[in-house]
Design a protein around this motif. Structure first.
Motif, PDB file in Angstrom:
ATOM      1  N   ASP A 178      -1.683  71.962 -19.355  1.00 56.33           N
ATOM      2  CA  ASP A 178      -0.564  71.257 -19.983  1.00 56.33           C
ATOM      3  C   ASP A 178      -1.042  69.862 -20.419  1.00 56.33           C
ATOM      4  O   ASP A 178      -2.225  69.546 -20.302  1.00 56.33           O
ATOM      5  N   SER A 179      -0.087  69.030 -20.922  1.00 58.49           N
ATOM      6  CA  SER A 179      -0.512  67.765 -21.530  1.00 58.49           C
ATOM      7  C   SER A 179      -1.138  66.808 -20.511  1.00 58.49           C
ATOM      8  O   SER A 179      -1.851  65.891 -20.877  1.00 58.49           O
ATOM      9  N   ARG A 180      -0.884  67.014 -19.219  1.00 59.79           N
ATOM     10  CA  ARG A 180      -1.511  66.149 -18.221  1.00 59.79           C
ATOM     11  C   ARG A 180      -2.763  66.789 -17.623  1.00 59.79           C
ATOM     12  O   ARG A 180      -3.286  66.335 -16.609  1.00 59.79           O
ATOM     13  N   GLY A 181      -3.196  67.878 -18.237  1.00 56.94           N
ATOM     14  CA  GLY A 181      -4.458  68.486 -17.817  1.00 56.94           C
ATOM     15  C   GLY A 181      -4.325  69.403 -16.620  1.00 56.94           C
ATOM     16  O   GLY A 181      -5.301  69.707 -15.963  1.00 56.94           O
ATOM     17  N   HIS A 182      -3.096  69.856 -16.321  1.00 53.36           N
ATOM     18  CA  HIS A 182      -2.900  70.743 -15.174  1.00 53.36           C
ATOM     19  C   HIS A 182      -2.703  72.185 -15.614  1.00 53.36           C
ATOM     20  O   HIS A 182      -1.845  72.456 -16.458  1.00 53.36           O
ATOM     21  N   PRO A 183      -3.432  73.113 -15.022  1.00 53.38           N
ATOM     22  CA  PRO A 183      -3.123  74.510 -15.323  1.00 53.38           C
ATOM     23  C   PRO A 183      -2.035  75.066 -14.395  1.00 53.38           C
ATOM     24  O   PRO A 183      -1.546  76.149 -14.586  1.00 53.38           O
ATOM     25  N   TRP A 184      -1.669  74.258 -13.370  1.00 52.85           N
ATOM     26  CA  TRP A 184      -0.700  74.726 -12.377  1.00 52.85           C
ATOM     27  C   TRP A 184       0.664  74.079 -12.601  1.00 52.85           C
ATOM     28  O   TRP A 184       0.733  72.896 -12.913  1.00 52.85           O
ATOM     29  N   GLU A 185       1.735  74.852 -12.397  1.00 46.54           N
ATOM     30  CA  GLU A 185       3.084  74.281 -12.384  1.00 46.54           C
ATOM     31  C   GLU A 185       3.542  74.251 -10.935  1.00 46.54           C
ATOM     32  O   GLU A 185       3.217  75.163 -10.176  1.00 46.54           O
ATOM     33  N   SER A 186       4.310  73.241 -10.558  1.00 43.19           N
ATOM     34  CA  SER A 186       4.678  73.177  -9.146  1.00 43.19           C
ATOM     35  C   SER A 186       6.176  73.038  -8.928  1.00 43.19           C
ATOM     36  O   SER A 186       6.903  72.517  -9.777  1.00 43.19           O
ATOM     37  N   VAL A 187       6.627  73.546  -7.808  1.00 46.82           N
ATOM     38  CA  VAL A 187       8.009  73.332  -7.356  1.00 46.82           C
ATOM     39  C   VAL A 187       7.924  72.940  -5.875  1.00 46.82           C
ATOM     40  O   VAL A 187       6.952  73.293  -5.216  1.00 46.82           O
ATOM     41  N   PRO A 188       8.921  72.208  -5.367  1.00 42.78           N
ATOM     42  CA  PRO A 188       8.879  71.873  -3.936  1.00 42.78           C
ATOM     43  C   PRO A 188       8.913  73.147  -3.091  1.00 42.78           C
ATOM     44  O   PRO A 188       9.626  74.091  -3.410  1.00 42.78           O
ATOM     45  N   PHE A 189       8.127  73.139  -2.040  1.00 40.60           N
ATOM     46  CA  PHE A 189       8.014  74.329  -1.205  1.00 40.60           C
ATOM     47  C   PHE A 189       8.867  74.149   0.041  1.00 40.60           C
ATOM     48  O   PHE A 189       8.622  73.236   0.826  1.00 40.60           O
ATOM     49  N   LYS A 190       9.880  74.996   0.184  1.00 39.48           N
ATOM     50  CA  LYS A 190      10.788  74.796   1.328  1.00 39.48           C
ATOM     51  C   LYS A 190      11.014  76.081   2.098  1.00 39.48           C
ATOM     52  O   LYS A 190      12.136  76.407   2.453  1.00 39.48           O
ATOM     53  N   HIS A 191       9.970  76.833   2.314  1.00 39.57           N
ATOM     54  CA  HIS A 191      10.129  78.097   3.039  1.00 39.57           C
ATOM     55  C   HIS A 191      10.363  77.792   4.519  1.00 39.57           C
ATOM     56  O   HIS A 191       9.632  77.023   5.121  1.00 39.57           O
ATOM     57  N   PRO A 192      11.407  78.390   5.114  1.00 36.74           N
ATOM     58  CA  PRO A 192      11.723  78.032   6.512  1.00 36.74           C
ATOM     59  C   PRO A 192      10.842  78.733   7.549  1.00 36.74           C
ATOM     60  O   PRO A 192      10.991  78.461   8.740  1.00 36.74           O
ATOM     61  N   SER A 193       9.952  79.633   7.116  1.00 34.83           N
ATOM     62  CA  SER A 193       9.175  80.389   8.105  1.00 34.83           C
ATOM     63  C   SER A 193       8.185  79.499   8.859  1.00 34.83           C
ATOM     64  O   SER A 193       7.479  78.692   8.260  1.00 34.83           O
TER      65      SER A 193
END
Ligand SMILES: Nc1ncnc2c1ncn2[C@@H]1O[C@H](COP(=O)(O)OP(=O)(O)OP(=O)(O)O)[C@@H](O)[C@H]1O
Ligand SMILES: [Mg+2]
Length: 473
Positions: A178-193
């Motif tokens: 992407d425009s900031r040079g990242h191939p990864w997209e991220s979301v906050p990780f909130k898995h309760p396990s």
């Protein structure tokens, strides 16, 4: 510096010809002060984007300053990311912050300017250019470069793990940047396990927890032995036995981010390498259902499987996708796997027998973990999770019957959770209902004709081999 000296000499000549001696002295004194002010400081620019790569130091400084800024800055930008649970602070444009470290005083300034419109670029850059400028006294240069910036990096890492949401990254658009040079997209990780909620044999669980903790605290061990600081786990077993839950528990336990690598979106080995290079340390890189998205069984004459995309996946046969098993192994195992530190690779599969033996061979995945049907000891954990009680608070007779039938019923923790959740407010009713379900399943299994053919024997052999594979370094 030469031009400074020239300017100094020139201004002195002017001074002697124009000003009377008393005025000359006062002027010289203030001039000296200004001159010294500028020459006794050094300035360091920390830009957000360094060439084509994102500058990790910039991100670390931003985080570090946000913790200082909250109490001491007079002008702050407040952000709250989508789905994020907390507000983050950052220094406003052109605002400064003073910090001190081991008796050394430094000043940080955040400068944001508009980038000139680009005529041509392989990769479009963001419209704004953001820079942190660090000012320190010349005499403190060694401290600043020698230890202060390392201190900032370390502090930022800690802050990130303690206060920020951990992130779940995905490569949904393949390996493109992407425009900031990242191939990864991220979301906050909130898995309760967590490992507390994970239903499995307590001894096995303790062994896994000790192993990952050893890994996380093993920097000096890996350095001393000349090994890359990484560890691989293969989780295998039927659906609903907790493989994904185990990954979430690992991430929550260590405070690591997760990179969920969608292999069917990656076209070439070089894309795979690019993705790896853009992962951060203290992370878990996951390839889920490795047998489903790709087929390793088609080996070429060198004995290295070429990945065929299965009919269900979104890759055609002739789509020019040249990712190979050796590329994947390089990704986890070879030189490229060492760019970055402290990383865990996890592969999951429902069918360990379908995997290429090259992937299972000793040294590839350090630990093979069989996630199996719910045992009695695992059931006790589910009782605690779902019914909020220890097993000795349940009817002893029912409990004994449950113990007798659970192995034969071959039910996964996911199936059992479904039964318990129905009557979770009434623990005795829930236990009775579970017993009925288990009995029915066990009866059905008893009546099911067991297919005993050579294939099954081979599968069992392979599973046993996978289970017996290396556990410790
Ligand atoms: N061992 C377990 N301990 C606690 N809960 C579990 C366990 N296994 C499964 N569950 C429950 O079942 C749900 C599904 O489990 P999970 O996604 O971890 O299974 P999986 O093994 O990854 O399955 P798949 O092979 O289909 O990906 C979880 O959200 C959890 O609620
Ligand atoms: Mg899963």
């Amino acid at each position: 510096m030469t031009s400074m000296m020239g300017f100094w000499a020139f201004s002195q000549t002017i001074l002697y010809t124009i000003f009377p001696s008393e005025l000359r002295f006062a002027f010289l004194k203030s001039f000296h002060k200004i001159f010294n002010f500028f020459t006794s400081f050094c300035y360091y620019d920390i830009t957000e984007i360094d060439g084509v790569n994102t500058n990790e130091l910039y991100n670390a400084v931003q985080l570090y300053l946000s913790s200082l800024a909250a109490t001491s800055a007079t002008s702050l930008s407040l952000n709250r990311g989508l789905n994020s649970s907390s507000i983050t602070f950052s220094l406003s444009n052109n605002h400064r912050l003073v910090d001190s470290y081991n008796g050394v005083k430094v000043v940080w300034e955040h400068v944001i300017t508009q980038r000139q419109t680009q005529t041509f670029s392989w990769r479009p850059l963001p419209e704004e250019k953001r820079v942190f400028i660090l000012r320190a006294k010349n005499k403190d240069k060694i401290v600043v470069l020698g230890s202060y910036l390392d201190f900032v990096m370390e502090k930022a890492k800690d802050l990130r793990r303690k206060h920020q949401d951990r992130l779940l990254y995905t490569n949904s658009h393949g390996g493109s940047l992407d425009s900031r040079g990242h191939p990864w997209e991220s979301v906050p990780f909130k898995h309760p396990s967590t490992f507390d909620t994970l239903a499995m044999d307590p001894l096995k669980k303790a062994e896994i927890m000790a192993d990952i903790l050893n890994f996380a605290n093993g920097e000096s061990f890996y350095q001393r032995t000349g090994r890359a600081w990484k560890r691989g786990y293969l989780l295998y077993g039927p659906p609903g036995t907790g493989k994904s839950s185990m990954i979430a528990a690992m991430a929550n336990y260590l405070g690591y981010d997760i990179y969920d690598l969608e292999l069917t979106e990656v076209n070439t080995n070089s894309e795979l390498r690019k993705l790896l290079m853009k992962t951060s340390s203290k992370s878990i890189i996951v390839i889920e259902d490795i047998d489903c998205s790709i087929n390793f069984t088609n080996r070429n004459k060198n004995g290295v499987g070429k990945i065929d995309y299965l009919p269900g996946s979104n890759r055609g046969e002739n789509g020019g996708h040249t990712i190979t098993l050796s590329g994947l192994l390089n990704f986890t195992d070879g030189l490229w796997s060492c760019c970055g530190n402290e990383r865990i690779f996890v592969f999951t599969t429902n069918h360990v027998e379908k995997l290429d033996p090259a992937l299972l061979r000793s040294g590839r995945m350090d630990m093979h973990i069989h996630m199996s049907y719910c045992s009695f000891s695992a059931l006790k954990i589910l009782f605690k999770n779902y019914l909020g009680c220890e097993d000795d608070q349940l009817d002893g007779v029912v409990l004994k019957e449950l113990e007798g039938v659970i192995d034969e019923a071959e039910m996964t923790p996911a199936d059992i959770s479904e039964v318990l959740i129905k009557s979770w407010r009434n623990k005795d009713k829930a236990a009775r209902e579970l017993l009925e379900t288990l009995k029915t399943r066990a009866k059905r299994n008893r009546m099911k004709p067991r297919k005993m053919n050579t294939n099954e024997d081979e599968d069992k052999e392979l599973e046993k081999w996978a289970l017996d594979s290396p556990i410790q370094d």
